[in-house]
Write a protein that holds these residues in place. Structure first.
Motif, PDB file in Angstrom:
ATOM      1  N   LEU A   1     -30.340  62.648  12.012  1.00 10.39           N
ATOM      2  CA  LEU A   1     -29.996  61.251  12.301  1.00 10.39           C
ATOM      3  C   LEU A   1     -29.350  60.592  11.088  1.00 10.39           C
ATOM      4  O   LEU A   1     -28.316  59.929  11.207  1.00 10.39           O
ATOM      5  CB  LEU A   1     -31.252  60.458  12.685  1.00 10.39           C
ATOM      6  N   ASP A   2     -29.968  60.771   9.939  1.00  9.25           N
ATOM      7  CA  ASP A   2     -29.448  60.142   8.726  1.00  9.25           C
ATOM      8  C   ASP A   2     -28.050  60.645   8.378  1.00  9.25           C
ATOM      9  O   ASP A   2     -27.182  59.859   7.975  1.00  9.25           O
ATOM     10  CB  ASP A   2     -30.407  60.372   7.561  1.00  9.25           C
ATOM     11  N   LYS A   3     -27.818  61.941   8.538  1.00 12.45           N
ATOM     12  CA  LYS A   3     -26.484  62.491   8.255  1.00 12.45           C
ATOM     13  C   LYS A   3     -25.450  61.920   9.214  1.00 12.45           C
ATOM     14  O   LYS A   3     -24.334  61.590   8.810  1.00 12.45           O
ATOM     15  CB  LYS A   3     -26.507  64.018   8.364  1.00 12.45           C
ATOM     16  N   HIS A   4     -25.819  61.801  10.488  1.00 13.96           N
ATOM     17  CA  HIS A   4     -24.859  61.255  11.459  1.00 13.96           C
ATOM     18  C   HIS A   4     -24.516  59.810  11.102  1.00 13.96           C
ATOM     19  O   HIS A   4     -23.330  59.431  11.096  1.00 13.96           O
ATOM     20  CB  HIS A   4     -25.400  61.328  12.884  1.00 13.96           C
ATOM     21  N   VAL A   5     -25.524  59.011  10.806  1.00 17.31           N
ATOM     22  CA  VAL A   5     -25.279  57.604  10.467  1.00 17.31           C
ATOM     23  C   VAL A   5     -24.421  57.502   9.205  1.00 17.31           C
ATOM     24  O   VAL A   5     -23.536  56.642   9.120  1.00 17.31           O
ATOM     25  CB  VAL A   5     -26.615  56.833  10.315  1.00 17.31           C
ATOM     26  N   ALA A   6     -24.640  58.394   8.261  1.00 19.73           N
ATOM     27  CA  ALA A   6     -23.845  58.374   7.030  1.00 19.73           C
ATOM     28  C   ALA A   6     -22.372  58.677   7.308  1.00 19.73           C
ATOM     29  O   ALA A   6     -21.488  58.141   6.637  1.00 19.73           O
ATOM     30  CB  ALA A   6     -24.408  59.384   6.030  1.00 19.73           C
ATOM     31  N   ARG A   7     -22.098  59.499   8.304  1.00 20.28           N
ATOM     32  CA  ARG A   7     -20.715  59.902   8.614  1.00 20.28           C
ATOM     33  C   ARG A   7     -20.047  59.022   9.661  1.00 20.28           C
ATOM     34  O   ARG A   7     -18.824  58.986   9.745  1.00 20.28           O
ATOM     35  CB  ARG A   7     -20.702  61.343   9.113  1.00 20.28           C
ATOM     36  N   CYS A   8     -20.827  58.346  10.499  1.00 21.11           N
ATOM     37  CA  CYS A   8     -20.261  57.631  11.650  1.00 21.11           C
ATOM     38  C   CYS A   8     -20.319  56.119  11.444  1.00 21.11           C
ATOM     39  O   CYS A   8     -21.387  55.507  11.506  1.00 21.11           O
ATOM     40  CB  CYS A   8     -21.035  58.031  12.909  1.00 21.11           C
ATOM     41  N   ALA A   9     -19.165  55.510  11.250  1.00 23.97           N
ATOM     42  CA  ALA A   9     -19.100  54.060  11.018  1.00 23.97           C
ATOM     43  C   ALA A   9     -19.595  53.278  12.236  1.00 23.97           C
ATOM     44  O   ALA A   9     -20.270  52.252  12.091  1.00 23.97           O
ATOM     45  CB  ALA A   9     -17.678  53.649  10.667  1.00 23.97           C
ATOM     46  N   GLY A  10     -19.291  53.771  13.446  1.00 22.61           N
ATOM     47  CA  GLY A  10     -19.732  53.074  14.654  1.00 22.61           C
ATOM     48  C   GLY A  10     -21.245  53.036  14.766  1.00 22.61           C
ATOM     49  O   GLY A  10     -21.824  52.005  15.121  1.00 22.61           O
ATOM     50  N   CYS A  11     -21.900  54.130  14.469  1.00 21.06           N
ATOM     51  CA  CYS A  11     -23.365  54.165  14.545  1.00 21.06           C
ATOM     52  C   CYS A  11     -24.009  53.394  13.398  1.00 21.06           C
ATOM     53  O   CYS A  11     -25.061  52.795  13.570  1.00 21.06           O
ATOM     54  CB  CYS A  11     -23.874  55.607  14.592  1.00 21.06           C
ATOM     55  N   ARG A  12     -23.357  53.379  12.228  1.00 19.55           N
ATOM     56  CA  ARG A  12     -23.867  52.553  11.120  1.00 19.55           C
ATOM     57  C   ARG A  12     -23.857  51.083  11.516  1.00 19.55           C
ATOM     58  O   ARG A  12     -24.817  50.353  11.297  1.00 19.55           O
ATOM     59  CB  ARG A  12     -23.010  52.753   9.865  1.00 19.55           C
TER      60      ARG A  12
END
Length: 88
Positions: free
Chosen positions: A26-37
């Motif tokens: 989850l943390d890696k995805h949020v770090a890479r995905c501006a939309g999810c951040r």
């Protein structure tokens, strides 16, 4: 995996529930995905607002307005004064 699935997992994590995904993923995805951040930031702000309002409860002014409006619907136009049994 699509962002919608990550957002469901993030929502569960915000609620203190198991996310169903490894936290690192989850943390890696949020770090890479501006939309999810951005989605996570909005969800955290909303959670903060809702939590703050729920902790304090309604203001005395809001309660007085509600009781006054409830009184408008009662025969005689008076709001109830204290706990009363519900008529069935």
């Amino acid at each position: 995996m699509r962002c919608a699935q990550f957002r469901i997992a993030l929502s569960a994590r915000l609620d203190g529930e198991p996310s169903g995904l490894p936290e690192v993923r989850l943390d890696k995805h949020v770090a890479r995905c501006a939309g999810c951040r951005e989605w996570l930031a909005r969800a955290e702000r909303l959670r903060g607002r809702v939590g703050a309002g729920a902790a304090d409860g309604p203001s005395p002014e809001w309660s007085a307005r509600l009781l006054a409006r409830l009184g408008e619907d009662r025969p005689g136009g008076r709001a109830p004064e204290g706990p009363q049994a519900v008529e069935g």
